[in-house]
Write a protein that holds these residues in place. Structure first.
Motif, PDB file in Angstrom:
ATOM      1  N   LYS A 283       0.818  -1.184   0.030  1.00 27.69           N
ATOM      2  CA  LYS A 283      -0.199   0.079  -0.097  1.00 27.69           C
ATOM      3  C   LYS A 283       0.827   1.291   0.058  1.00 27.69           C
ATOM      4  O   LYS A 283       0.613   2.375  -0.882  1.00 27.69           O
ATOM      5  CB  LYS A 283      -0.954   0.045   1.403  1.00 27.69           C
ATOM      6  N   ALA A 284       1.928   1.189   0.693  1.00 23.90           N
ATOM      7  CA  ALA A 284       2.788   2.366   0.845  1.00 23.90           C
ATOM      8  C   ALA A 284       3.256   2.592  -0.663  1.00 23.90           C
ATOM      9  O   ALA A 284       3.421   3.761  -1.080  1.00 23.90           O
ATOM     10  CB  ALA A 284       4.114   2.267   1.820  1.00 23.90           C
ATOM     11  N   GLU A 285       3.846   1.460  -1.089  1.00 23.87           N
ATOM     12  CA  GLU A 285       4.550   1.723  -2.501  1.00 23.87           C
ATOM     13  C   GLU A 285       3.579   2.112  -3.458  1.00 23.87           C
ATOM     14  O   GLU A 285       4.142   2.989  -4.303  1.00 23.87           O
ATOM     15  CB  GLU A 285       4.889   0.163  -3.012  1.00 23.87           C
ATOM     16  N   GLU A 286       2.260   1.821  -3.463  1.00 25.06           N
ATOM     17  CA  GLU A 286       1.128   2.236  -4.360  1.00 25.06           C
ATOM     18  C   GLU A 286       0.941   3.809  -4.232  1.00 25.06           C
ATOM     19  O   GLU A 286       0.738   4.643  -4.835  1.00 25.06           O
ATOM     20  CB  GLU A 286      -0.106   1.352  -4.216  1.00 25.06           C
TER      21      GLU A 286
ATOM     22  N   GLN B  39       4.176  10.308  -6.729  1.00 27.79           N
ATOM     23  CA  GLN B  39       4.940  10.470  -7.759  1.00 27.79           C
ATOM     24  C   GLN B  39       4.522  10.832  -9.010  1.00 27.79           C
ATOM     25  O   GLN B  39       4.785  11.903  -9.351  1.00 27.79           O
ATOM     26  CB  GLN B  39       5.986   9.243  -7.804  1.00 27.79           C
ATOM     27  N   LYS B  40       3.391  10.215  -9.145  1.00 29.17           N
ATOM     28  CA  LYS B  40       2.743  10.644 -10.370  1.00 29.17           C
ATOM     29  C   LYS B  40       2.027  11.895 -10.372  1.00 29.17           C
ATOM     30  O   LYS B  40       1.915  12.832 -11.281  1.00 29.17           O
ATOM     31  CB  LYS B  40       1.409   9.488 -10.860  1.00 29.17           C
TER      32      LYS B  40
ATOM     33  N   GLU C 200       4.802  14.510 -10.404  1.00 28.86           N
ATOM     34  CA  GLU C 200       5.186  14.569 -11.841  1.00 28.86           C
ATOM     35  C   GLU C 200       4.121  15.576 -12.678  1.00 28.86           C
ATOM     36  O   GLU C 200       4.545  16.286 -13.523  1.00 28.86           O
ATOM     37  CB  GLU C 200       5.415  13.303 -12.578  1.00 28.86           C
ATOM     38  N   SER C 201       2.854  15.177 -12.381  1.00 28.46           N
ATOM     39  CA  SER C 201       1.764  16.041 -13.047  1.00 28.46           C
ATOM     40  C   SER C 201       1.991  17.408 -12.486  1.00 28.46           C
ATOM     41  O   SER C 201       1.796  18.278 -13.456  1.00 28.46           O
ATOM     42  CB  SER C 201       0.486  15.377 -12.574  1.00 28.46           C
ATOM     43  N   LYS C 202       2.008  17.688 -11.346  1.00 30.48           N
ATOM     44  CA  LYS C 202       2.130  18.978 -10.843  1.00 30.48           C
ATOM     45  C   LYS C 202       3.373  19.845 -11.477  1.00 30.48           C
ATOM     46  O   LYS C 202       3.290  21.147 -11.867  1.00 30.48           O
ATOM     47  CB  LYS C 202       2.312  19.162  -9.399  1.00 30.48           C
ATOM     48  N   LEU C 203       4.629  19.168 -11.680  1.00 29.25           N
ATOM     49  CA  LEU C 203       5.819  19.726 -12.077  1.00 29.25           C
ATOM     50  C   LEU C 203       5.562  19.949 -13.638  1.00 29.25           C
ATOM     51  O   LEU C 203       5.743  21.084 -14.068  1.00 29.25           O
ATOM     52  CB  LEU C 203       6.787  18.742 -11.877  1.00 29.25           C
ATOM     53  N   ALA C 204       4.797  19.026 -14.256  1.00 27.67           N
ATOM     54  CA  ALA C 204       4.618  19.339 -15.643  1.00 27.67           C
ATOM     55  C   ALA C 204       3.937  20.382 -15.899  1.00 27.67           C
ATOM     56  O   ALA C 204       3.938  21.299 -16.842  1.00 27.67           O
ATOM     57  CB  ALA C 204       3.942  18.280 -16.406  1.00 27.67           C
TER      58      ALA C 204
END
Length: 150
Positions: free
Chosen positions: A107-110, A116-117, A120-124
């Protein structure tokens, strides 16, 4: 078992001792040699009886000792079984705990991948906004310079 045999032997000896004089009394008189022989036989039977009694006592002592050892072994076996059951239950608890930890890790990895996604979306999005405002600023600067020059 030996005690039973010993009792039967003693009973047979007593019967013989009581029966022998009655048969000999009326029919004939014992000679000194026969009397000595009977005495030696009787003494030999007493020695055998004593030996059998000693062996019986020794056997009973050994049996008692072996019974005590067996009881001790049974107690030890019960303790080992109890310890084994306790270890088994602890092992099962540890397996359940490990399963929970693995599920929690998944669950932590998910969650980390989702975060992370999102990052990445906010960074993009931030890059696109930066680029958009850079273009707007550059265009505004070009228009301002062009307006000043004309």
């Amino acid at each position: 078992m030996k005690a039973k045999k010993l009792r039967l032997l003693l009973l047979a000896l007593c019967f013989c001792l009581f029966w022998l004089p009655s048969t000999c009394f009326g029919s004939r008189v014992l000679t000194e040699e026969q009397y000595q022989r009977l005495l030696s036989i009787s003494q030999r039977q007493e020695e055998i009886s004593e030996t059998l009694n000693n062996e019986l006592n020794l056997s009973e002592e050994q049996l008692t000792k072996q019974q005590n050892e067996l009881t001790a072994c049974r107690n030890e076996l019960a303790k080992v079984k109890e310890s084994l059951e306790k270890s088994k239950s602890q092992s099962e608890e540890l397996k359940a705990s490990l399963k929970k930890a693995e599920d929690s890790q998944k669950k932590a990895e998910e969650s980390l991948k989702a975060y992370q996604k999102l990052m990445e979306s906010k960074l993009a999005t931030a890059k696109r906004q930066r680029n958009f405002w850079s273009i707007v600023a550059a265009t505004s600067a070009v228009i301002a310079i062009y307006g000043m020059v004309n």
